[in-house]
Write a protein that holds these residues in place. Structure first.
Motif, PDB file in Angstrom:
ATOM      1  N   PRO A  84       0.989  -1.089   0.136  1.00 55.98           N
ATOM      2  CA  PRO A  84       0.129   0.348  -0.197  1.00 55.98           C
ATOM      3  C   PRO A  84       0.245   1.681   0.079  1.00 55.98           C
ATOM      4  CG  PRO A  84       0.436  -1.473   2.242  1.00 55.98           C
ATOM      5  CD  PRO A  84       0.980  -1.572   1.179  1.00 55.98           C
ATOM      6  N   ASN A  85      -0.022   2.445  -0.277  1.00 57.17           N
ATOM      7  CA  ASN A  85       0.971   3.573  -0.385  1.00 57.17           C
ATOM      8  C   ASN A  85       0.472   4.735   0.895  1.00 57.17           C
ATOM      9  OD1 ASN A  85       2.225   6.150  -0.661  1.00 57.17           O
ATOM     10  ND2 ASN A  85       1.250   5.912  -2.702  1.00 57.17           N
ATOM     11  N   PHE A  86       1.591   4.920   1.712  1.00 61.51           N
ATOM     12  CA  PHE A  86       0.655   5.340   3.084  1.00 61.51           C
ATOM     13  C   PHE A  86       1.045   7.208   2.584  1.00 61.51           C
ATOM     14  CE2 PHE A  86      -0.395   1.375   4.360  1.00 61.51           C
ATOM     15  CZ  PHE A  86      -1.638   1.585   4.980  1.00 61.51           C
ATOM     16  N   TYR A  87       1.241   7.291   1.716  1.00 60.39           N
ATOM     17  CA  TYR A  87       2.135   8.392   1.461  1.00 60.39           C
ATOM     18  C   TYR A  87       1.041   9.966   1.836  1.00 60.39           C
ATOM     19  CZ  TYR A  87       5.535  12.006  -0.769  1.00 60.39           C
ATOM     20  OH  TYR A  87       5.703  14.118  -1.102  1.00 60.39           O
ATOM     21  N   PHE A  88       1.138  10.886   2.702  1.00 61.67           N
ATOM     22  CA  PHE A  88       0.297  12.136   2.864  1.00 61.67           C
ATOM     23  C   PHE A  88      -0.126  12.904   1.865  1.00 61.67           C
ATOM     24  CE2 PHE A  88      -0.286  16.222   4.754  1.00 61.67           C
ATOM     25  CZ  PHE A  88      -1.693  15.912   5.304  1.00 61.67           C
ATOM     26  N   LYS A  89       1.411  12.797   1.126  1.00 59.75           N
ATOM     27  CA  LYS A  89       1.058  13.928   0.187  1.00 59.75           C
ATOM     28  C   LYS A  89      -0.110  13.296  -1.174  1.00 59.75           C
ATOM     29  CE  LYS A  89       3.771  17.222  -2.730  1.00 59.75           C
ATOM     30  NZ  LYS A  89       5.191  17.801  -3.558  1.00 59.75           N
ATOM     31  N   ILE A  90      -0.333  12.161  -1.062  1.00 61.33           N
ATOM     32  CA  ILE A  90      -0.870  11.559  -2.245  1.00 61.33           C
ATOM     33  C   ILE A  90      -2.467  11.162  -1.624  1.00 61.33           C
ATOM     34  CG2 ILE A  90      -1.266   9.655  -3.940  1.00 61.33           C
ATOM     35  CD1 ILE A  90       0.485  11.136  -4.653  1.00 61.33           C
ATOM     36  N   THR A  91      -2.056  10.007   0.080  1.00 60.42           N
ATOM     37  CA  THR A  91      -3.630   9.884  -0.302  1.00 60.42           C
ATOM     38  C   THR A  91      -4.388  11.306   0.579  1.00 60.42           C
ATOM     39  OG1 THR A  91      -3.037   9.751   2.173  1.00 60.42           O
ATOM     40  CG2 THR A  91      -2.766   7.667   0.058  1.00 60.42           C
TER      41      THR A  91
END
Length: 220
Positions: free
Chosen positions: A179-186
């Motif tokens: 999963p992707n938990f990058y704040f800038k994206i999610t």
């Protein structure tokens, strides 16, 4: 003048030094650089504090043993959240490392409790090397858990702009559903384990404070 170390203490110190030197190398070869920085740094700090405290004067079990058991309990609760929310594959995507859920479970859910149990027994009998393991837990899986609050701010090495889970081969190992938990994206400030990271953090800090205070008291 400090009393010279006994043979038992010297063997424990040598063992701790070997662990501090080898563990980061093994971790780097099997996982990657990022987790090793945390583990290696924690081991070095644990070696320094332990050699100045418990190694020379083991703390009474009624002081250190409850602190250790409570910290481990908080850590195990934390590991449950990490597993349920996909910590290992999230780290794999974040740093392009081959950390599978199977290896995560083997280390933290199976091998870890064995080490914690034996360490508790060692602390009860004031075995020097047990103090090193305790210090490592207080600093590494304890204080160093603050890194969970930094991970959402780091751009993943693998497809950072894609918010969906991905599957890829890393170092010859297939890591599914990363999963992707990058704040800038999610737009969601979270990383697996972040909700419960404060448990071992607080307990680890309490243990360190209590042990250093005990050392200061013993110097008078």
């Amino acid at each position: 003048m400090k009393n010279p170390l006994s043979i038992h203490q010297k063997v424990s110190f040598t063992t701790a030094c070997i662990f501090t030197a080898i563990a980061p190398v093994v971790g780097y070869l099997s996982i990657g650089l990022a987790p090793v920085i945390i583990v290696g740094g924690s081991a070095i700090m644990a070696l320094i504090f332990w050699s100045r405290t418990y190694l020379r004067r083991p703390v009474d079990p009624e002081i250190i043993l409850p602190l250790f058991i409570l910290t481990v309990a908080g850590l195990q609760i934390h590991i449950v959240e990490e597993y349920l929310m996909g910590f290992a594959p999230s780290m794999s995507r974040l740093f392009r490392i081959s950390w599978s859920e199977k290896s995560f479970l083997i280390v933290f859910a199976l091998v870890g409790p064995v080490i914690y149990t034996l360490t508790s027994l060692g602390l009860y009998y004031k075995i020097p090397i047990a103090g090193f393991v305790a210090w490592f837990i207080f600093i590494g899986p304890g204080v160093a858990e603050f890194t969970h609050f930094i991970f959402p701010l780091i751009s993943p090495d693998l497809m950072p702009q894609d918010p969906n889970p991905i599957t890829a081969f890393i170092g010859g190992t297939k890591i599914p559903d990363m999963p992707n938990f990058y704040f800038k994206i999610t737009g969601n400030y979270y990383f697996p384990g972040m909700w419960t990271a404060i448990l071992p953090m607080i307990l680890g800090c309490m243990a360190i404070y209590r042990l250093l205070l005990k050392k200061q008291e013993s110097n008078y």
